[in-house]
Design an enzyme around this catalytic site. Sequence first.
Site, PDB file in Angstrom:
ATOM      1  N   ARG A  27       0.744  -1.101  -0.079  1.00  0.00           N
ATOM      2  CA  ARG A  27      -0.109  -0.007   0.099  1.00  0.00           C
ATOM      3  C   ARG A  27       0.707   1.403  -0.189  1.00  0.00           C
ATOM      4  O   ARG A  27       0.533   2.306   0.617  1.00  0.00           O
ATOM      5  CB  ARG A  27      -0.967  -0.135   1.234  1.00  0.00           C
ATOM      6  CG  ARG A  27      -2.048  -1.078   0.978  1.00  0.00           C
ATOM      7  CD  ARG A  27      -2.858  -1.059  -0.159  1.00  0.00           C
ATOM      8  NE  ARG A  27      -4.120  -1.919   0.079  1.00  0.00           N
ATOM      9  CZ  ARG A  27      -5.299  -1.463   0.438  1.00  0.00           C
ATOM     10  NH1 ARG A  27      -5.347  -0.297   0.905  1.00  0.00           N
ATOM     11  NH2 ARG A  27      -6.122  -2.481   0.682  1.00  0.00           N
ATOM     12  N   ARG A  31      -2.600   6.681   0.182  1.00  0.00           N
ATOM     13  CA  ARG A  31      -2.893   6.780   1.452  1.00  0.00           C
ATOM     14  C   ARG A  31      -1.889   7.647   2.216  1.00  0.00           C
ATOM     15  O   ARG A  31      -2.495   8.652   2.583  1.00  0.00           O
ATOM     16  CB  ARG A  31      -2.705   5.287   2.227  1.00  0.00           C
ATOM     17  CG  ARG A  31      -3.518   4.189   1.799  1.00  0.00           C
ATOM     18  CD  ARG A  31      -3.466   2.825   2.551  1.00  0.00           C
ATOM     19  NE  ARG A  31      -4.935   2.697   2.837  1.00  0.00           N
ATOM     20  CZ  ARG A  31      -5.081   1.585   3.577  1.00  0.00           C
ATOM     21  NH1 ARG A  31      -4.136   0.977   4.220  1.00  0.00           N
ATOM     22  NH2 ARG A  31      -6.481   1.154   3.870  1.00  0.00           N
ATOM     23  N   ARG A  40      -5.924  12.091  -6.344  1.00  0.00           N
ATOM     24  CA  ARG A  40      -7.109  11.505  -6.033  1.00  0.00           C
ATOM     25  C   ARG A  40      -8.241  12.723  -6.056  1.00  0.00           C
ATOM     26  O   ARG A  40      -9.275  12.155  -6.755  1.00  0.00           O
ATOM     27  CB  ARG A  40      -6.998  10.889  -4.582  1.00  0.00           C
ATOM     28  CG  ARG A  40      -8.305  10.490  -4.245  1.00  0.00           C
ATOM     29  CD  ARG A  40      -8.700   8.982  -4.313  1.00  0.00           C
ATOM     30  NE  ARG A  40      -9.289   8.475  -3.537  1.00  0.00           N
ATOM     31  CZ  ARG A  40     -11.017   8.606  -3.311  1.00  0.00           C
ATOM     32  NH1 ARG A  40     -11.560   9.349  -4.279  1.00  0.00           N
ATOM     33  NH2 ARG A  40     -11.358   7.625  -2.297  1.00  0.00           N
ATOM     34  N   ASP A  77      -6.633  -2.371  -7.700  1.00  0.00           N
ATOM     35  CA  ASP A  77      -7.227  -3.044  -6.570  1.00  0.00           C
ATOM     36  C   ASP A  77      -7.570  -4.362  -6.982  1.00  0.00           C
ATOM     37  O   ASP A  77      -7.799  -4.632  -7.925  1.00  0.00           O
ATOM     38  CB  ASP A  77      -8.710  -1.998  -6.086  1.00  0.00           C
ATOM     39  CG  ASP A  77      -8.873  -2.787  -4.484  1.00  0.00           C
ATOM     40  OD1 ASP A  77      -8.252  -1.801  -3.819  1.00  0.00           O
ATOM     41  OD2 ASP A  77      -9.876  -3.553  -4.479  1.00  0.00           O
ATOM     42  N   TYR A 153     -15.240 -11.446  -0.583  1.00  0.00           N
ATOM     43  CA  TYR A 153     -15.904 -10.435  -1.030  1.00  0.00           C
ATOM     44  C   TYR A 153     -16.979 -10.508  -1.988  1.00  0.00           C
ATOM     45  O   TYR A 153     -18.070  -9.767  -1.669  1.00  0.00           O
ATOM     46  CB  TYR A 153     -15.055  -9.346  -1.654  1.00  0.00           C
ATOM     47  CG  TYR A 153     -14.047  -8.613  -1.019  1.00  0.00           C
ATOM     48  CD1 TYR A 153     -14.490  -7.686  -0.133  1.00  0.00           C
ATOM     49  CD2 TYR A 153     -12.668  -8.972  -1.019  1.00  0.00           C
ATOM     50  CE1 TYR A 153     -13.457  -6.927   0.958  1.00  0.00           C
ATOM     51  CE2 TYR A 153     -11.702  -8.397   0.071  1.00  0.00           C
ATOM     52  CZ  TYR A 153     -12.144  -7.351   0.878  1.00  0.00           C
ATOM     53  OH  TYR A 153     -11.482  -6.811   1.606  1.00  0.00           O
TER      54      TYR A 153
END
Length: 342
Positions: A27, A31, A40, A77, A153
């Site tokens: 990651r 972030r 973003r 992702d 998921y």
Amino acid sequence: MTKLKNDLLLRAAKGENVERIPVWMMRQAGRVLPEYRAVRAKTNNFIEFVKNPELAAEVTIQPVDIFGVDAAIIFSDILVIPEAMGLPYQMVESKGPWFENTIKTKTDIDKLIVCQGDTIDYVNQAISLTKKQLDNRVPLIGFAGAPWTILAYMVEGSGSKTFSKAKKFLYTEPVLAHLLLEKITQSTINYLKGQIAVGADLIQLFDSWAGVLSPQQYGEFALRYIRQICEAITEVPTTVFAKGAFFALEEMSKLPCSALGLDWNTDADWARKQVGPNITLQGNLDPCLLYADFDTIKTETEKMLTEFGTQRYIANLGHGLYPDIEKEKAKFFVETVKGFGV
Ligand code: CP3
């Protein structure tokens, strides 16, 4: 193929000699970087961002410039696969993924498509663009979720502490679970081969929810599909990161992969004894340690490096960076590894 200027990661993955321990952070793209948040902010939501190859390439390269890591990981992702198979998701701000439809029946599974190498074209475009812009400075890591985590998921429909709906599916509908896992596995193999064809230098599989399964379930519903993927990906080195799967480590050392990722619950000496000398280990500093002061980060990082040794090892965190970790602390971790003598 032009030669990489820094191929430490690939050499360490393959078990070749390195003059210094390679380091990157799970990651790392996003972030903790204000630079990431600025990019973003140009898009309306996460999914739009992921589907924009120019922006994805830009944030993929940011940690190479800012942290000096020895690898880039493509900004994307693991949930792009369920979406491409026919199960769209939303990324709910500060909550995480949410699926409007989930998998319950055989009809639901039959409706899913198997991805081909070019189905998720925006990721391939992002990889091509990133490779061009990276100019061979460091390798580019491609990735996918491991089949069990993707099933989790698709059945659960969101994140969860226990994934009890997904586990219930394994216990009550094992035949359907295998049918779904087979479809996910085939999609993942095709998807990863597509990433390699456009330039991914190493592949990492993320089995983020390995730790909720029992050893028996992990063998039956997770490992055998990871094995199929590792057997199919022969072009580049592969790393398998199964969070919480310490109980399966010895079994995992028999996978045809180059490296195994470890979480911070795993002791370095114990892990090396479980896997033997012929596999590279990656990890495993507790990301929360990066909340500590600089001296503690240095001491603990050097302790970790001493325990793992300098060969057949890739320094990393035991899971992804948390959003509120200071950028300077993450950078200091990378610098500490790079300053450690071999
Ligand atoms: O490592 C990298 O920097 C590359 C990019 C990357 C992202 N997700 C970007 C992302 C990678 C490798 C992933 C993998 C991923 N995604 C995993 C496996 C790794 C792990 O953490 O166990 C999982 C389980 C997901 C699913 C996912 N994506 C969740 C649960 C969430 C929401 C909560 C969270 O962790 O932030 C995401 C969103 C996401 N994926 C973000 C990023 C940068 C945050 C989105 C934002 O910017 O708002």
